[in-house]
Scaffold this active site. Structure first.
Site, PDB file in Angstrom:
ATOM      1  N   ASN A 134       9.821 -24.541  33.416  1.00 54.90           N
ATOM      2  CA  ASN A 134      10.969 -24.616  34.336  1.00 54.90           C
ATOM      3  C   ASN A 134      10.905 -23.581  35.456  1.00 54.90           C
ATOM      4  OD1 ASN A 134      11.529 -22.717  32.299  1.00 54.90           O
ATOM      5  ND2 ASN A 134      13.726 -22.893  32.622  1.00 54.90           N
ATOM      6  N   SER A 211      12.056 -23.534  24.265  1.00 53.71           N
ATOM      7  CA  SER A 211      13.123 -24.125  23.461  1.00 53.71           C
ATOM      8  C   SER A 211      13.431 -23.270  22.236  1.00 53.71           C
ATOM      9  CB  SER A 211      12.711 -25.531  23.028  1.00 53.71           C
ATOM     10  OG  SER A 211      11.556 -25.458  22.212  1.00 53.71           O
ATOM     11  N   GLU A 232      13.130 -15.745  24.761  1.00 55.88           N
ATOM     12  CA  GLU A 232      14.135 -16.187  25.740  1.00 55.88           C
ATOM     13  C   GLU A 232      14.264 -17.685  25.528  1.00 55.88           C
ATOM     14  OE1 GLU A 232      15.914 -14.304  27.467  1.00 55.88           O
ATOM     15  OE2 GLU A 232      14.764 -12.466  27.788  1.00 55.88           O
ATOM     16  N   CYS A 266      17.734 -22.154  32.061  1.00 56.84           N
ATOM     17  CA  CYS A 266      18.401 -21.751  30.820  1.00 56.84           C
ATOM     18  C   CYS A 266      19.761 -21.117  31.094  1.00 56.84           C
ATOM     19  CB  CYS A 266      17.508 -20.832  29.999  1.00 56.84           C
ATOM     20  SG  CYS A 266      16.746 -19.542  30.959  1.00 56.84           S
ATOM     21  N   GLU A 435      14.458  -8.671  28.613  1.00 55.15           N
ATOM     22  CA  GLU A 435      13.374  -8.532  29.578  1.00 55.15           C
ATOM     23  C   GLU A 435      13.958  -7.963  30.867  1.00 55.15           C
ATOM     24  OE1 GLU A 435       9.991 -11.497  29.158  1.00 55.15           O
ATOM     25  OE2 GLU A 435      11.745 -12.773  28.938  1.00 55.15           O
TER      26      GLU A 435
HETATM   27  P1  NAD Z   1       8.798 -25.823  24.472  1.00 59.43           P
HETATM   28  O1  NAD Z   1       9.541 -24.767  23.754  1.00 59.43           O
HETATM   29  O2  NAD Z   1       8.181 -26.920  23.691  1.00 59.43           O
HETATM   30  O3  NAD Z   1       7.585 -25.177  25.327  1.00 59.43           O
HETATM   31  C1  NAD Z   1       7.618 -23.873  25.894  1.00 59.43           C
HETATM   32  C2  NAD Z   1       6.216 -23.258  25.778  1.00 59.43           C
HETATM   33  O4  NAD Z   1       5.868 -23.122  24.399  1.00 59.43           O
HETATM   34  C3  NAD Z   1       5.096 -24.124  26.398  1.00 59.43           C
HETATM   35  O5  NAD Z   1       4.126 -23.256  26.970  1.00 59.43           O
HETATM   36  C4  NAD Z   1       4.516 -24.829  25.193  1.00 59.43           C
HETATM   37  O6  NAD Z   1       3.195 -25.235  25.365  1.00 59.43           O
HETATM   38  C5  NAD Z   1       4.626 -23.742  24.142  1.00 59.43           C
HETATM   39  N1  NAD Z   1       4.621 -24.250  22.760  1.00 59.43           N
HETATM   40  C6  NAD Z   1       5.056 -25.456  22.320  1.00 59.43           C
HETATM   41  N2  NAD Z   1       4.858 -25.565  20.997  1.00 59.43           N
HETATM   42  C7  NAD Z   1       4.267 -24.414  20.594  1.00 59.43           C
HETATM   43  C8  NAD Z   1       3.833 -23.922  19.330  1.00 59.43           C
HETATM   44  N3  NAD Z   1       3.939 -24.648  18.223  1.00 59.43           N
HETATM   45  N4  NAD Z   1       3.307 -22.688  19.279  1.00 59.43           N
HETATM   46  C9  NAD Z   1       3.191 -21.930  20.383  1.00 59.43           C
HETATM   47  N5  NAD Z   1       3.584 -22.338  21.601  1.00 59.43           N
HETATM   48  C10 NAD Z   1       4.132 -23.561  21.712  1.00 59.43           C
HETATM   49  O7  NAD Z   1       9.727 -26.391  25.568  1.00 59.43           O
HETATM   50  P2  NAD Z   1       9.575 -27.811  26.290  1.00 59.43           P
HETATM   51  O8  NAD Z   1       9.170 -28.908  25.374  1.00 59.43           O
HETATM   52  O9  NAD Z   1       8.698 -27.585  27.444  1.00 59.43           O
HETATM   53  O10 NAD Z   1      11.075 -28.072  26.698  1.00 59.43           O
HETATM   54  C11 NAD Z   1      11.975 -28.609  25.728  1.00 59.43           C
HETATM   55  C12 NAD Z   1      13.330 -27.996  25.857  1.00 59.43           C
HETATM   56  O11 NAD Z   1      13.264 -26.573  25.750  1.00 59.43           O
HETATM   57  C13 NAD Z   1      13.990 -28.191  27.192  1.00 59.43           C
HETATM   58  O12 NAD Z   1      14.562 -29.426  27.316  1.00 59.43           O
HETATM   59  C14 NAD Z   1      14.967 -27.065  27.203  1.00 59.43           C
HETATM   60  O13 NAD Z   1      16.112 -27.384  26.470  1.00 59.43           O
HETATM   61  C15 NAD Z   1      14.243 -25.952  26.528  1.00 59.43           C
HETATM   62  N6  NAD Z   1      13.595 -25.024  27.477  1.00 59.43           N
HETATM   63  C16 NAD Z   1      14.197 -23.829  27.718  1.00 59.43           C
HETATM   64  C17 NAD Z   1      13.623 -22.939  28.602  1.00 59.43           C
HETATM   65  C18 NAD Z   1      14.241 -21.634  28.916  1.00 59.43           C
HETATM   66  O14 NAD Z   1      13.932 -21.056  29.943  1.00 59.43           O
HETATM   67  N7  NAD Z   1      15.068 -21.117  28.048  1.00 59.43           N
HETATM   68  C19 NAD Z   1      12.435 -23.275  29.243  1.00 59.43           C
HETATM   69  C20 NAD Z   1      11.819 -24.496  28.961  1.00 59.43           C
HETATM   70  C21 NAD Z   1      12.411 -25.348  28.064  1.00 59.43           C
END
Ligand code: NAD
Length: 456
Positions: A134, A211, A232, A266, A435
């Site tokens: 994001n 997430s 975060e 977020c 952070e």
């Molecule tokens: P996600 O948590 O799946 O991905 C975030 C990061 O974590 C990515 O780099 C991803 O490759 C990595 N990741 C995923 N699975 C992992 C694992 N098992 N081990 C280590 N790293 C891993 O988020 P998403 O699927 O991109 O988005 C889904 C939801 O998460 C969104 O709809 C939103 O609600 C939330 N989100 C929040 C923020 C925030 O800034 N707080 C940012 C992105 C997404």
């Protein structure tokens, strides 16, 4: 899975594949950690002034490439060009700010009998930064800049959908003269590259943004090694509008407080809580403000909102706006691209999914409240606690409600949340640790206490 694989990077405004990059596997992570550990030893031994100078040079090189980085962000993330320029500038500012901390990262000498007692801050070693899609550049730099400044090496795993700006930043770091392998970028799948980084015993700390579901998983994996972790995570932030507020200003500011970055933020203020006596007046002003938001080509200077990041995200956002809900909607382009219009949901139950879950799209629920107690109760009726806004002209109320809302970042008569020089992070399931701000470097150090006897 140990088969080589690639990541297709799509332009979310057109659905065209703009690049294909190789994805990292566990053995790539192993090799990167070994290289990072070697680079870190030299970096930690370098004079603080030299480390600071190199980080300032990195900031200057980023500054020279703001426009190109911003254009890349527009293409891979669909961010508006105005936002993308701010994001690239934020990386520069984070590096500059962190560079200013290198020589100021001092320990302590605490008086004790019989000797001298030193408290020393040591770098952790190799830090893994797992970033979301994001805000690919700023969030990568939130962890990377202070970690490097505190004497660590960094391995950054960008999100699957947005690896390009991260890869470019790694090239710019080398151009600025940072030691090879000190800052490495490993694009790859979360369950492969991300998981391997989290599990690697040579990685001393994980900084994760994403997430709450994956954050919990990472936290439990870190527990196996008592690995340091900063999280975060998500948010469902309230925007509380009291009857005594400047209603015109509150209504004018509300749309972009949840539409910025297409709601993929977020801190998005996606629960608009309005005191019942001004509810209709507020909605009458908010609806035209929402409809006037310019949604379209993110490369156009006048665009205020672009597409969502992916089809998965589009389907997810759609699933929250069910036919039974009353809505006020703005416009969105037809045709290719992951478009969803600005949407206000009125009349939803306070416990409906759209009012309690993080939608991560341009959707907000508007809910009425009767008095201050109910406003606080509704604001806190969520597992999250990241941000929030309070609109009132009553200073006492502003302070009372700021004290009562369980969230890490609040703003009064404003929607600002994030400054690189003030601390940022969440209560509850919005995260762990902080952070940014003056203590950012300390979060990437281990504290060692040494007593030296003067009596031997
Ligand atoms: P996600 O948590 O799946 O991905 C975030 C990061 O974590 C990515 O780099 C991803 O490759 C990595 N990741 C995923 N699975 C992992 C694992 N098992 N081990 C280590 N790293 C891993 O988020 P998403 O699927 O991109 O988005 C889904 C939801 O998460 C969104 O709809 C939103 O609600 C939330 N989100 C929040 C923020 C925030 O800034 N707080 C940012 C992105 C997404």
């Amino acid at each position: 899975m140990s088969q080589p694989y690639e990541l297709d990077v799509l332009n979310p405004a057109t659905e065209e594949v703009i690049a294909t990059v190789p994805g990292a596997l566990a053995h790539d992570v192993d090799a990167a950690v070994a290289r990072a550990a070697r680079a870190q030893r030299g970096w930690a031994a370098a004079a603080p002034a030299d480390r600071a100078r190199l980080l300032r040079r990195f900031a200057a090189v980023v500054d020279d490439h703001i426009e190109a980085l911003a254009r890349l962000e527009v293409r891979e993330a669909g961010h508006t060009i105005g936002n993308a320029r701010w994001e690239a500038g934020n990386v520069r500012d984070l590096l500059d700010y962190a560079a200013g901390g290198v020589e100021r990262l001092t320990g302590r000498q605490i008086p004790v009998p019989g000797g001298i007692d030193l408290t020393i801050l040591e770098p952790l070693g190799v830090v893994g930064v797992i970033a979301p899609w994001n805000f690919p550049m700023p969030i990568a730099a939130w962890g990377t800049a202070p970690a490097l400044a505190a004497g660590n090496a960094v391995i950054l795993k960008p999100a699957e959908t947005t690896p390009l700006t991260a890869l470019r930043l790694a090239e710019l770091a080398l151009e600025a003269g940072l030691p090879e392998h000190l800052f490495q970028v490993l694009p790859g799948r979360g369950d492969l590259a991300g998981d391997a980084l989290v599990r690697h015993p040579g990685v001393a700390k994980i900084v994760f943004t994403g997430s709450t579901r994956i954050g919990k998983r990472i936290m439990s994996l870190c527990a196996d090694q008592v690995k340091r972790v900063t999280l975060e995570l998500g948010g469902k932030s309230p925007n509380i509008v009291f009857a005594d507020a400047d209603i015109e200003a509150a209504a004018a500011a509300a749309p972009m407080s949840f539409l910025d970055n297409s709601g993929q933020d977020c801190c998005a203020r996606t629960r608009i809580l309005v005191q019942r006596s001004v509810y209709d007046d507020f909605l009458d002003r908010l609806a035209p403000a929402l409809k006037s938001v310019v949604v379209g080509d993110p490369a156009d200077e006048n665009t205020q909102m672009g597409p969502l990041i992916s089809r998965v995200q589009l389907d997810r956002v759609r699933s929250y706006v069910t036919d039974d809900l009353a809505t006020v909607t703005g416009s969105a382009p037809e045709g290719p691209g992951f478009w969803f219009p600005p949407t206000l949901v009125t009349g939803a139950a306070p416990d409906a999914p759209v009012a309690t879950e993080e939608v991560f799209g341009p959707v907000a629920a508007v809910l009425p409240f009767d008095d201050e107690d109910e406003a606080v109760r509704l604001a806190n009726a969520t597992e999250y606690g990241l941000s929030g806004s309070i609109w009132t002209r009553d200073v006492g109320r502003a302070l009372r409600v700021s004290g009562a809302v369980a969230a890490g970042n609040l703003s009064v008569n404003s929607h600002s949340s994030v400054r690189y020089w003030t601390p940022f992070g969440g209560y509850g399931q919005s995260g762990l640790g902080r952070e940014l701000g003056p203590d950012a470097l300390t979060a990437f150090t281990e504290t060692k206490n040494v007593f030296i006897s003067t009596e031997a």
